[in-house]
Design a protein around this motif. Structure first.
Motif, PDB file in Angstrom:
ATOM      1  N   UNK A  92       2.719  -6.634   6.526  1.00  0.00           N
ATOM      2  CA  UNK A  92       3.742  -7.431   6.689  1.00  0.00           C
ATOM      3  C   UNK A  92       4.553  -7.974   5.349  1.00  0.00           C
ATOM      4  N   UNK A  93       3.776  -7.561   4.104  1.00  0.00           N
ATOM      5  CA  UNK A  93       4.470  -8.007   3.264  1.00  0.00           C
ATOM      6  C   UNK A  93       5.484  -7.194   2.456  1.00  0.00           C
ATOM      7  N   UNK A  94       6.772  -7.739   2.495  1.00  0.00           N
ATOM      8  CA  UNK A  94       7.826  -6.773   2.063  1.00  0.00           C
ATOM      9  C   UNK A  94       7.641  -5.946   0.815  1.00  0.00           C
ATOM     10  N   UNK A  95       7.091  -6.800  -0.238  1.00  0.00           N
ATOM     11  CA  UNK A  95       6.949  -5.941  -1.481  1.00  0.00           C
ATOM     12  C   UNK A  95       5.861  -5.080  -1.534  1.00  0.00           C
ATOM     13  N   UNK A  96       5.297  -4.746  -0.399  1.00  0.00           N
ATOM     14  CA  UNK A  96       4.392  -3.639  -0.317  1.00  0.00           C
ATOM     15  C   UNK A  96       4.608  -2.727   0.796  1.00  0.00           C
ATOM     16  N   UNK A  97       5.555  -3.003   1.575  1.00  0.00           N
ATOM     17  CA  UNK A  97       6.012  -2.126   2.750  1.00  0.00           C
ATOM     18  C   UNK A  97       6.688  -0.810   2.396  1.00  0.00           C
ATOM     19  N   UNK A  98       6.285  -0.051   3.214  1.00  0.00           N
ATOM     20  CA  UNK A  98       6.942   1.393   2.808  1.00  0.00           C
ATOM     21  C   UNK A  98       7.304   2.105   4.154  1.00  0.00           C
ATOM     22  N   UNK A  99       8.509   2.444   4.224  1.00  0.00           N
ATOM     23  CA  UNK A  99       9.357   2.527   3.357  1.00  0.00           C
ATOM     24  C   UNK A  99       9.854   1.090   2.959  1.00  0.00           C
ATOM     25  N   UNK A 100      10.437   1.039   1.410  1.00  0.00           N
ATOM     26  CA  UNK A 100      10.929  -0.240   1.265  1.00  0.00           C
ATOM     27  C   UNK A 100      11.986  -0.870   1.869  1.00  0.00           C
ATOM     28  N   UNK A 101      12.134  -1.899   2.233  1.00  0.00           N
ATOM     29  CA  UNK A 101      13.286  -2.539   3.231  1.00  0.00           C
ATOM     30  C   UNK A 101      14.603  -2.190   2.707  1.00  0.00           C
ATOM     31  N   UNK A 102      14.751  -2.218   1.109  1.00  0.00           N
ATOM     32  CA  UNK A 102      15.975  -1.919   0.814  1.00  0.00           C
ATOM     33  C   UNK A 102      16.427  -0.618   0.731  1.00  0.00           C
ATOM     34  N   UNK A 103      15.359   0.502   1.223  1.00  0.00           N
ATOM     35  CA  UNK A 103      16.120   1.853   1.408  1.00  0.00           C
ATOM     36  C   UNK A 103      16.646   2.030   3.033  1.00  0.00           C
ATOM     37  N   UNK A 104      16.672   0.830   3.750  1.00  0.00           N
ATOM     38  CA  UNK A 104      17.259   0.962   5.088  1.00  0.00           C
ATOM     39  C   UNK A 104      16.638   2.277   5.825  1.00  0.00           C
TER      40      UNK A 104
END
Length: 848
Positions: A105-117
């Motif tokens: 649930x940690x955005x900085x570790x999540x894959x694919x990265x949230x900013x990739x859409x």
């Protein structure tokens, strides 16, 4: 050891607590429970990795992030540098960093990265977990595995299956609980077959004969007759012209005309002769390199000169040449390999295992032609094939030999006439410089590079030099004669091979002027595919033969898929241009492979492939849609019914000409210029090129023969390829703009008028006339309600046109085909509008 085990257990426990909340999320858990018993890498896992991960963690080394490559198993099952967990630990998803990163649930570790859409669905997360549980097995991409014939499936409905196709289709339908549709009625079948195989509607006589033929093999006899028709080659040549980006002009601003139509006729003949597809391939890619090639073999290679050609002012010859080679590589990649090679022009492919180096190895095969990007011969860029009679060819050869000697004599004489330092051209002599008003440019080139006009100019200044003037007069006479003979010759741009090989380098970011001289490459095929045979002469011919070898898994699949698409609207692989990891998965992989192998075993027999398809129960189904079909298979991927398809615009025009009786039924020949609104060419060419419409029979030839200006295609067409690049997947849509064409274009209105003329003359009563017209257009008789609608509409039209006689006369005389003066123009206009309505009925413009 104990300390390391304790540390590992601590990490696992920590992950279970922080990453998974001690269990799978509810949504993932539900999807996990619904998964099949075995998760397949190719059909379940690879699509996820390719779509969500490979852009950053795939084949492209330069674009790869975190030094992580997910397309190679060895890279993901080893613990990375300074990594606490394995990326993937086979059999143990909870000890796999990949699972931790997709569930956190940690955005900085999540894959694919949230900013990739990009994001993973619960089902996709569940698939990855189960896949790792099962051992995280990798497989070679399905399309790179050699196709094999598997045993035919067993069906409950054995009586439904007519051939092998039906067993595979039936098995899928049984699995999803759908029964196949009943067979279409005979009228629908003959219309479907006739459009599919020859691109034209059936005649009333053909329909009546087929309906009344009650013999067991009536359908097969119809199939065989259509396959043998010379119209077959015209119908299937159209699709190949889209594939080959065929046009009658170069494109770009000047858009000069070119004579490529003899190649188009070669294609028509190849389809009619049922040339084996492997020969069809080899001749078009490398016919010039065959042992003792014929003129037709060389003509076939015009396939790879069909691309646009930039002749704009300021264009750079070498850039044009390189762009043309790019086009050949990428067209070949799409048409025969189903690979999107264009990506690798500038960098390693982001998704498929094709490196930039391998792209330029393919480039090297097509980089050896003598084409120079800016050398003209009567506006045809060499190399060219001269097409003329043997007698004329001999006459030209004799004249060229004579002129070769004459030009040598002129060069020798000019050493005396224009004395100058050794190595300088005649234009630098004192005599040339002192001759007033002389265009010294003429003397700057050797004798064989001058025109008859150049020699006339020289003679006007040097006619008092007896011997030299005599040579000039001979040059004027014979150069002019050669130019006259030359103008009568057809020159088709073809392929050849330079005697001295041109070096090929990787181009930095695909720039023509950025060769990386430390990265010279030599022709070869991609490593992911089977290697070339040992001991062969590795040239374009070897490459073409490799494409159609039994060891090469893509060509037969890609070809079968493209032709299946023509009959069913979609291929087994929906992305007909992309069989790579980003492409769609096949809906019927076993059937695709079975047909691919069978296609090869038949000797690459296209007519045999087409016959197998149209003889199947799958093809013969009704296209009526049932509620259960829409619920379980809304896209008809599993073929529980036939596919209704809008006829392409070229087929709609041909249909109108055929139904009216206007069509001029002749094979091949020069392109024609039928009706077109004024000013279209002028607007596109800044007034430099005018459209000069043809007349007479040329107006009524099949659309295949219409002159195609690349920068503005035939205006009567819509939803067609632009012919700028290869197109292997037609787009068929229906918009008001299309209706405006089929309701108002001169061709369609004239066809409706001639159809009306024939109808009026065939019967005396309105009811019989309407019945005849409707049956001619739709191949069936109207029901009572339909007949009444048309009768009422006819009365309305007659009343309106009696009030608007000028409008009636315009409609009754539209087009150049002579009006029958014996007919009342009010009546003719009324029936013309009625015919136009019928030509625009849904069942007329749709292949049921």
């Amino acid at each position: 050891m104990n300390h390391k085990k304790l540390m590992l257990n601590f990490l696992v426990i920590l992950f279970l607590i922080t990453g998974c909340n001690s269990e799978l999320p509810d949504g993932v858990k539900l999807k996990y429970q619904a998964l099949p018993e075995t998760v397949d890498f190719n059909f379940h896992v690879r699509p996820i990795l390719s779509d969500r991960c490979f852009h950053c963690h795939g084949p492209d080394e330069n674009g790869r992030k975190a030094d992580l490559r997910l397309d190679v198993r060895a890279d993901v099952i080893s613990k990375g540098h300074d990594k606490e967990l394995f990326t993937i630990k086979p059999g143990k998803p909870w000890e796999s960093n990949l699972i931790r990163r997709i569930l956190t649930e940690k955005e900085e570790e999540l894959m694919p990265p949230p900013d990739s859409k990009l994001y993973l669905t619960d089902e996709e997360k569940a698939i990855l977990i189960k896949w790792i549980e099962q051992g995280a097995a990798y497989k070679e991409h399905w399309a790179y595995i050699l196709p094999k014939k598997v045993a035919l499936p067993k069906l409950k409905l054995n009586t439904w299956a007519r051939n092998e196709i039906d067993f595979f289709v039936g098995e899928k339908l049984e699995k999803i609980g759908i029964e196949p549709s009943s067979e279409a009625d005979k009228t629908t079948l003959i219309r479907r077959l006739t459009f599919d195989l020859i691109g034209l509607p059936p005649s009333l006589e053909d329909v009546a004969f087929f309906i009344n033929d009650t013999t067991e093999n009536a359908y097969e006899m119809l199939v065989d007759r259509l396959l043998a028709s010379p119209r077959f080659g015209e119908r299937w040549a159209w699709e190949w012209l889209d594939v080959a980006r065929y046009s009658d002009t170069n494109g770009f601003q000047g858009d000069y005309s070119r004579d490529m139509w003899p190649w188009r006729d070669w294609v028509i003949q190849a389809f009619n002769d049922n040339m084996p597809y492997d020969d069809f391939t080899v001749k078009q890619l490398a016919g010039d390199l065959l042992p003792n090639p014929t003129k037709k073999d060389i003509l076939a290679t015009a396939f790879n000169r069909n691309h646009p050609y930039n002749t704009e002012g300021g264009s750079i010859p070498e850039e044009t040449r390189v762009v043309n080679v790019f086009d050949r590589v990428e067209t070949t990649g799409t048409v025969w390999l189903g690979l999107t090679l264009e990506c690798a022009r500038c960098h390693d492919h982001k998704f498929d295992a094709v490196s930039q180096k391998e792209y330029y190895q393919l480039f090297d095969y097509f980089n050896q032609t003598s084409e120079e990007g800016g050398v003209w011969m009567n506006k045809k860029i060499k190399p060219v094939l001269n097409i003329c009679t043997p007698e004329k060819e001999k006459e030209i050869e004799q004249l060229e030999n004579y002129l070769e000697g004459l030009y040598a004599d002129i060069d020798k004489a000019e050493l005396q006439v224009f004395p100058r330092e050794l190595g300088l051209p005649s234009s630098e002599s004192k005599i040339a410089k002192s001759t007033k008003n002389l265009n010294r440019r003429i003397l700057s080139s050797s004798a064989n590079n001058r025109s008859a006009g150049d020699y006339k100019s020289l003679l006007s200044y040097f006619n008092h030099w007896d011997d030299y003037a005599s040579l000039l007069r001979k040059a004027i006479e014979n150069t002019g004669k050669l130019q006259e003979l030359d103008s009568e010759i057809l020159r088709v741009m073809v392929m050849d091979e330079k005697e001295e090989a041109r070096q090929t380098f990787v181009l930095n970011r695909g720039s023509y002027d950025g060769p990386l001289f430390d990265q010279e490459v030599f022709r070869n095929v991609p490593e992911v595919l089977p290697a070339l045979p040992d001991g062969i002469k590795n040239n374009r011919l070897a490459f073409a033969q490799w494409l159609v070898s039994k060891e090469q898994p893509l060509t037969s699949r890609v070809t079968v898929n493209r032709y299946w698409q023509s009959f069913f609207g979609k291929g087994f692989v929906k992305t007909a241009d992309d069989f790579g990891v980003q492409g769609a998965l096949p809906t019927h992989p076993e059937l695709l492979d079975w047909l691919s192998v069978d296609f090869q075993e038949s000797g690459w027999d296209l007519k045999a492939l087409f016959k197998k398809i149209v003889m199947s129960s799958t093809y013969r189904q009704s296209s009526k849609v049932h509620e259960k079909h829409l619920k379980l298979d809304p896209e008809n991927k599993f073929l529980a019914r036939a596919t209704r398809m809008r006829l392409p615009s070229w087929m709609l025009r041909d249909q109108a000409l055929a139904l009216s009786g206007l069509m001029v039924d002749s094979l091949g020949g020069k392109p024609v210029k039928p009706y077109q609104p004024k000013g279209i060419w002028e607007d596109a060419t800044f007034g430099k090129i005018t459209y000069n419409q043809d007349h007479g029979d040329a107006l009524y030839r099949r659309t295949l023969y219409t002159f195609w200006r690349r920068i503005v295609g035939p205006t009567v067409l819509f939803d067609n390829s632009t012919r700028l690049k290869t197109m292997v997947k037609p787009q068929l849509t229906n918009t008001p703009l299309h209706a405006l064409t089929t309701l108002n274009d001169i061709t369609y209105m004239e066809a409706a008028r001639v159809l009306a003329t024939n109808t009026i003359k065939s019967n005396a009563k309105d009811k019989d006339r309407i019945l005849k017209m409707f049956t001619t257009v739709t191949s069936r008789k109207p029901i009572v309600a339909e007949l009444e609608i048309f009768q009422d509409r006819l009365i309305q039209l007659q009343q309106e046109f009696r009030k608007k006689r000028e409008e009636a006369l315009k409609i009754a005389t539209i087009g150049e085909f002579p009006m029958d003066e014996s007919l009342d123009f009010i009546e003719l206009a009324s029936y013309t509008v009625l015919g136009s309505i019928m030509l625009n009925l849904d069942e007329t413009i749709t292949r049921q």
